[in-house]
Each structure stands twice: as structure tokens, then as C-alpha cells.
Write an enzyme that holds these catalytic residues in place. Sequence first.
Site: not given
Ligand code: 26W
Length: 823
Positions: A364, A555-556, A561, A663, A667
Amino acid sequence: GCYADPIKAGIDADAVFDGMTEHLFFSLGKLATTASLRDLYMALSYAVRDRLMTRYLASQEAIRAKPQKTVAYLSAEFLIGPQLNNNLLNLGITKEAEEAVGRFGIESLSHILEVEEEPGLGNGGLGRLAACYMESLASLQVPAIGYGIRYEFGIFNQLIRDGWQVEVTDKWLKGGWPWELPQPDESCFVGFGGRTESYVDEKGKYRSRWIPSEHAIGVPHDIPILGYRVNNCDRLRLWRADATESFDFYAFNIGDYYGAVEEKVASETISKVLYPNDGTDEGRRLRLKQQHFFVSCSLQDMLRSLEKRGIEVEDFSEHWTVQLNDTHPAIAVAELMRLLIDHYHFEWEKAWHITTSSVAYTNHTLLPEALEKWDLDLFSSLLPRHLDLIYEINKRFLQQVRLRYPGNDLILRKLSIIDEDGCKAVRMAHLATIGAHHVNGVAALHSDLIKRQLMPEFAELWPEKFTNITNGVTPRRWVGLANPELSSLLDKEVGKDWITNMELLKKLEQKENDSGFLELFSKTKLSGKRKLAGYIHRQTGVLVDPSSLFDVQVKRIHQYKRQHLNALQVIAQYLRIKNGVDQDIAPRTVIFGGKAAPGYFMAKLMIRFINGIADVVNADPDMDGRLRVVFLPDYNVKLGEQVYSATDLSEQISTAGKEASGTGNMKFAMNGALTIGTLDGANIEIRDRVGSENFFLFGKTESEIVELRENQYDPKTYISNCKELSEALRLVEVGHFSNGDSELFLPLINSLTGSDPFFVMADFADYLRAQDEVNKVWKNPQKWNRMALLNTARSGFFSSDRSIKEYCKSIWKVKPLDVEISC
Ligand SMILES: CCc1ccc([C@H](C)CC(=O)N[C@@H]2O[C@H](CO)[C@@H](O)[C@H](O)[C@H]2O)cc1
């Protein structure tokens, strides 16, 4: 079997009312006369839960009766949002519930829905995607279990104090949460630490075993996930950590009171809190403990269910397909090997075959800081047996690589699970890729970049393993619940099936020049905006005009971003109005929302920056009726439902190549918002499907960004070439948005005018041009509404039903299961 008692199963208003009355009395010990809103929420929730149970049990019965492959979706995060309204919609009893609560003197169901706490068991995109996918799996009647962690404290609640984010503990469980069923009898045992030893088994065979130094118990809590208007009810099985020995009397008797509960506290800590980082790997011991904890419980649970059904463990991959939601559950590759070899005494090859034919992995993010690498010492101290197995997996893998690339040591170092450069570490993305039969990205560009940038060597080694499944979102929550007025307009126009077959929305194209219909369409948006305007005023005190252009970025908060690019553009608009060069500027309300990881300084400063601009703009009479800026606190699923249906312009402005998919962008498009965005993630596919003429594009492409980065990118050239940009920066530097304090935003200014790692300066001028385009089109409502309608009409592809159908076909090889309910 089914439970026919109307009080428990009836779906008319009388039955729902009776069910509520009964739960008020027997479950909550309350009379209708003294019941609070929260009591009524709990009573209605229990009554609705009753109506899920027949489907919930019948679905498990169906699997027991007709064993077929089940999807196990392993995720450290499930951002499921509020449950009551979604279950009412999927059961088809929203109207009946509205009537039932009316009999308790409650004006509208929405007052009951307001009191529901949402379980914030996720950070953002990844967690919410998992929730959308679970709902689509059930709605498509695919047997599935979502395995995760039941965090006692989810993502923090966000308060804004003097413009700064303040984190407040999220107590979602306080007062009880009606949607879970604890199943203590199905608890599992999990080990940590200790050592491994080899021994000779009864057949004289040399074996290894793990002697953990610490144990915890995983207690499963099941949450029913009901499909839309089907009998299928899948579940989310979330593990809560508990101590093996909850009280040490020996310690107590010698007066060591802390010692007496030490182990209990230590074990419970495992599922205590969600790590609030959305893309930065902290590499903390507790985080790895959490990952091994829920993965081990889940795999033990899957193996146990085979044994219970008398199915051979060696047929594991015919009954379970395991999806790893990013690398957070990647330890599963080693844990499944451990269980198969150490517990079931399979030979290595057999165990490896079962593992690699059951596990698949979704990536992701490409952000280097988000790729999990575990320090070798930490790893070996917590999971010594797994490290043994990982070494063996790595040795056998590198053997293959040597055969393929004889004498090429560099590629061995690049592909090895163990990162030898700098401090030694275990690369979880490598373990997941080697152990998986498929690796997919979450949007076309992202999956391509995984092959070209992140893992070119693996992609060359196993081209057939790498694939793409573009993300999707569930139209039940994100249109059906979030936008009831648009939903009923769609019901009338294309029939009710659009909500399970979004391609039907294409029919709306015929209405693109029907001004009457476009009027109706825009009215649904206006009513959403009025509701949101009311919410903004209650939350922030800012009065906004619902007829202005609602320009939204939720979004975060993250530098890639580029919320700061949006904020700088707002300053340029502010200056245009101040300098009277604002003829074409449409009255605009700019809305921001999103949490920053508590340790992410620059993201927190970006929130302070936005609030600094908001204070100045909103207090300036020159801006009345022209410009308003709002930062919405505590953005979450519940608030998202309000925002997506009340937006005209969706901001998707990440640096090309950085947002894996997005995502929220989907929406917004589904709810008829127009997108201003870069060619990044799923924006590209949204633009391709809705039509480039219905999308406000700007910015450098991914390959142009790579080129800029390789050619010593200097943001100063872009600043000096764009007057509005340099003026906006100067205003910030003099402290115009920080009560004259020119220090406050210096770190932000220095980053933007220094290395500008996310090319904000390079894209500013073109972004401003695209915003001018927006202003021009907004002045032509017919044109705007036609573009908005075509976005909705052509957003069917972005339903999570389409994504799940692709997973079922190309990765999981599973099919739907009909669940009979014979009453
Ligand atoms: C290790 C800490 C950590 C925590 C969460 C993450 C996630 C992968 C971050 C995340 O939420 N990524 C998002 O995933 C969405 C679902 O696929 C995508 O639509 C977003 O573009 C992506 O940033 C990475 C690393």
C-alpha cells in the site's frame, strides 16, 4: 435453523419497537420513560443485532455443511466506522427503525445515530479499505473472516487548541459496545521470547522447538459483517490479549503487589493501543509483538477449524486463502511454517508448498520510511524460532537466485530478506514477496512503480507474481448512507440495483443535458452542504455559505499529500481579493480535515499553519462572502460520511508517484464532486473513466518528478518565476498568519524553499492555473452540474465490489456461497 420469534426476528416497525422495549427492560434495566438517547441507541442496536444472528449462524453453518475456500483477510487495522446505520441499511429496515424510535418520542433516527461511538481501529486508507472489502465480501456472498486486533484504545481523538492538534485518548469501549460477541472458548495461546532447542522425536527424527519465555492468551471478539440484502453474514475476528495467569498469589503473599499483576499488565498491553502512525515505521518491540500476536492467533484458529471439520491440514490452501494487508501481518509466512513443521511435523518442502499456495500480499505504499524493517537483535530476542525459519527460507531462496544469476552477489544482497547494509534488519516486504503467490499494488501506476522502482529484481525474477487490483469503496456506506438524497434520486432514475451494480449508473449519461434533472442532482448536493455548514458552525463557530464552492481536502496530514500546497494557494486567493484582482474568484469555502501522527512535527505544523490562515481570513471583512477557511477537528469515518456528500471540489494533489491509490478520491467522484488533482495513484484511473474534460488536472507527472529530482531540483527558480507564490511566501515569513511571529512557520518555509522534497514549488503555478479553471467553470452551473453528473455516472468501476470480484478471480480463486435460511 432460524429464530422465528418476531420480537427477535420481525422486521416491521412493531417488531423493532417491541425488540427495543424488551432490551431496554431486560438488557439495560431501563424503562422507556427514563431511557436516555444512549440507552435507546443500545436498545435499538441489540434489537438489530438480534436480527443479524440468524444470518450470522446460518452463514457459519453453511460453511460447515459445504466446506469451501474461505478468505482470511489479515490486517492490523479495520476502520469499520459506526455500525448501526449500516446494519439497518443492509437489513433493509431503516424506515421501520425510524418509525420505532419515533414511538419513544425521538424526532429522528439521526439523533440516535449521533451518540454511536465509532471504533477507530485504524489510521486511514489501509484500515478503511479493509472495512470496505469486508462489507463487499459479505455482499458478494463470499465466505470470509477479517482477522485483526481489538485495540482497547483506537486512533486518538483530535482536538484543536490555539490552532494546534491535541491528542485525546479514544475510549470507544466505554459504556459497552453492542456489536461484538466475545468467544473466550476459542482463545489461543501465543509465545514470545525465550529460545529454541533441537531434540530427537519419538521416531528418532531431529527436530527443533521453541521454548518461549513469555505467553499471552488471545481472546477472540467477533463482529458480524452483514452483506447487503443477502443472508450472508461474515465476521471480523479481533483478538484481545489477556494474561495466562491473571494473578500471581505467591508474589501477592510476599507483598509484591505490582509483581502479582505484572504478567497480566504485560500481556494486556499487547492489544492496548493502536500505533497512530500512518506511514512511518517506528520499529517498536510492542508493534512486532502485536503483529505476531494476532497473526499466530489467526493461523491457529484457521488450522483448528480444519481439524474441527475433520479436514486434513495438508489441504490448508484449498480451504483458506490468506491475504496480507501490507507487511504488518507478514510474519505469517514464518508463523505458518513454524506451526506446520513444529506442530504438525510436516517436511519443509510440504510446509513451504502449503504456505506459498495460501498466502498473497498487498503493498500500500512506496514511501521508504513506511517499509517495515525489524532490527535483527530485536527480532531474534522476541521471535528466535521465526528467525531460524526465516534464515532457512532466505538460504533456499538465495540458492534459487544464485542459479538464475550465477556470480551476481549484488543481486543476492538486494533480494535477501536480511538487509546487511548498516545495522542488520529483517525486510518484511521481502519475506512477504518470497512467501506469497501473488503481490499486488492498489492502483495501476502504483503497481507499475512496485515493479519498476520498489522491487525491480523480484519483478524480473517472478513477473507472473506481480499484479494490480485498483482499490474500491463500498457504495452502501459511501453513497447509500452518506448521501440518502442522491440515493433516492438514483433509485428513481436508474432503479434500486445501482447500489450493488454501480455500472448501472452509466444510464445517467443520458441526462447530461437535462437541465431539470441536473437541477435535481445539484439540489441533493446543496442539502448536504447545508447540513455540513450547520455542523461546521457548531464545531468551529465559523459561519460558511452553503451556496459557495465547497473545496475540500480530508485525509491524514502528510507532506506528500501536500496540504501545504493547498494552504499556499489559499493565501494567493486571499491576496488577490486583498489586492482587488479578484474578478473571477468564485465565493469559496476551503475545508481541511485530518489527523497528524503525534510524532510527526511537520504535519502538526501544517495543521497550525492552516489554522493560522483560517484565523486571519475569517476575521477579515474583505473576505466576507468571498473566502472562508475551516479546519474540521477529529476527521473520522462518521465525519467523512457528512463531508463526501457535501463537496463540490475534491483536492487530490499529492506529488505524482507518492499516493499509492487514494480512496477518498473515489468517494468524492461517486457523490458528484469534481476532482482537482495530479496524475497520481487512482486519480489517473478516475480521470480516464470520468473523462479528462470532467477533471481539473495539473502538475508534473511521476516521470517528470523523477527527472527533476535527478537534475538537482531547485525550488527557488520556481519561486522567482511565480510572483503570487513569492508574495504568498513573503507574507508567511513576516508572520502575517502567526500574529507577527516570523519564527513559527520557519521550519515549513525552510523546507519548501530549501529541498522541497515533495515539489510543492514546482507544481504551484500550474495548480493556481487549474484553480482558475475551477473558478471559471463554477460560474457556469449547468456546465458544472453536467461534469458532476458524469463523475457519478462513470464512477461505477470504483466500487469495492469490482475490486473484490477481481481478487476472487485472479488471486483467491474463491466463489460465492449461497446461505439458505429455512424457517
Ligand atoms: C509501519 C507504519 C505504517 C502504517 C500504515 C501504513 C499504511 C500502508 C499507510 C496507508 O494507509 N496507505 C494507504 O493505503 C490506501 C489503501 O490502499 C491507499 O489508498 C493510499 O494511497 C495509501 O497511502 C504504512 C506504514
